[in-house]
Scaffold this active site. Sequence first.
Site, PDB file in Angstrom:
ATOM      1  N   GLY A  32       6.162  -0.599   0.169  1.00 49.83           N
ATOM      2  CA  GLY A  32       6.997   0.557   0.478  1.00 49.83           C
ATOM      3  C   GLY A  32       7.289   0.624   1.968  1.00 49.83           C
ATOM      4  O   GLY A  32       6.992  -0.287   2.729  1.00 49.83           O
TER       5      GLY A  32
ATOM      6  N   GLU B 125      -0.524  -4.955   6.338  1.00 56.46           N
ATOM      7  CA  GLU B 125       0.823  -5.033   5.745  1.00 56.46           C
ATOM      8  C   GLU B 125       1.701  -5.990   6.543  1.00 56.46           C
ATOM      9  O   GLU B 125       2.469  -6.760   5.963  1.00 56.46           O
ATOM     10  CB  GLU B 125       1.464  -3.640   5.725  1.00 56.46           C
ATOM     11  CG  GLU B 125       0.846  -2.724   4.687  1.00 56.46           C
ATOM     12  CD  GLU B 125       1.411  -1.315   4.709  1.00 56.46           C
ATOM     13  OE1 GLU B 125       1.347  -0.667   3.669  1.00 56.46           O
ATOM     14  OE2 GLU B 125       1.894  -0.868   5.762  1.00 56.46           O
TER      15      GLU B 125
ATOM     16  N   THR C  54       0.852  -1.198   0.000  1.00 57.92           N
ATOM     17  CA  THR C  54       0.000   0.000   0.000  1.00 57.92           C
ATOM     18  C   THR C  54       0.883   1.243   0.000  1.00 57.92           C
ATOM     19  O   THR C  54       1.928   1.267   0.657  1.00 57.92           O
ATOM     20  CB  THR C  54      -0.895  -0.011   1.251  1.00 57.92           C
ATOM     21  OG1 THR C  54      -1.790  -1.127   1.153  1.00 57.92           O
ATOM     22  CG2 THR C  54      -1.729   1.265   1.352  1.00 57.92           C
TER      23      THR C  54
HETATM   24  C1  A5P Z   1       1.059   2.313   4.228  1.00 58.18           C
HETATM   25  O1  A5P Z   1       0.390   2.089   5.429  1.00 58.18           O
HETATM   26  C2  A5P Z   1       2.503   2.472   4.486  1.00 58.18           C
HETATM   27  O2  A5P Z   1       3.121   1.500   5.241  1.00 58.18           O
HETATM   28  C3  A5P Z   1       3.283   2.721   3.209  1.00 58.18           C
HETATM   29  O3  A5P Z   1       3.873   1.569   2.701  1.00 58.18           O
HETATM   30  C4  A5P Z   1       4.313   3.712   3.527  1.00 58.18           C
HETATM   31  O4  A5P Z   1       3.653   4.776   4.190  1.00 58.18           O
HETATM   32  C5  A5P Z   1       5.052   4.218   2.312  1.00 58.18           C
HETATM   33  O5  A5P Z   1       4.206   5.002   1.541  1.00 58.18           O
HETATM   34  P1  A5P Z   1       4.735   5.825   0.320  1.00 58.18           P
HETATM   35  O6  A5P Z   1       5.292   4.852  -0.646  1.00 58.18           O
HETATM   36  O7  A5P Z   1       3.503   6.538  -0.215  1.00 58.18           O
HETATM   37  O8  A5P Z   1       5.753   6.791   0.836  1.00 58.18           O
END
Ligand code: A5P
Length: 231
Positions: free
Chosen positions: A86, A108, A30
């Site tokens: 990410g 996640e 996500t």
């Molecule tokens: C989502 O809950 C997060 O763990 C994302 O993986 C994390 O915030 C990274 O997001 P971006 O890729 O938008 O920076």
Amino acid sequence: MQNDLDRLKNAAALRAVAEVEEGMVVGLGTGSTAEFALKALAERVAAGLKILGIPTSQRTADFARRHAIPLTDFSAHRDIDLTIDGADQIELGAWHLIKGGGGALLREKIVASASRRFLVIADNTKLVPHLGSPMKLPVEVIPFGHERTIPRLEALGLQPELRMTDSRPFATDSGNYILDCHIDRIADAPRLERDLKLTVGVVESGLFVDLATKIIVAAPGDVSVFHVPRK
Ligand code: A5P
């Protein structure tokens, strides 16, 4: 139009998606970086690759459906071959993570923990010597009694703040709240993670300790790949 940061996110995403193979069950992350991976995966699916995805959020499930990535769930597949996601911060060398900026940390972590390989993709602004400020540590808590959970987190050295959206508490996909916790520096991530797991009212923390198996970081003109042996 992609800006410079988007180009880096895309470069890391492409490197990770190249590792997806025919027949795999793939954990779908996500966030904005993960969405570059989803787009690249969708292109490979459109070209004939057969995979099944397990999304880490409703947002990602919707995105995957719009891009015709076939989905499955844990009732059909208990193990995930490879997950691409990410991170908000990546600790250089220890490879612990802070995740949950997008509020999807619970799913996640469930997906990452069920994955044989967990590939983390990021631009180089996410790489830090120590986890902590200015990034806050998201902690997912049960709404009931969260006012009592806050002082328990304060006792662990955190400064929690209830995440709000449109003047109401932000609700996760599982209907919980998020406490974004300021901490200057996380000196011992495994210990803080254990303490948080023992805290009444806490569902999950955004600390991802010893979960990543590969970290892919894109900087201008260069993509670095760090292999992390599982402990
Ligand atoms: C989502 O809950 C997060 O763990 C994302 O993986 C994390 O915030 C990274 O997001 P971006 O890729 O938008 O920076």
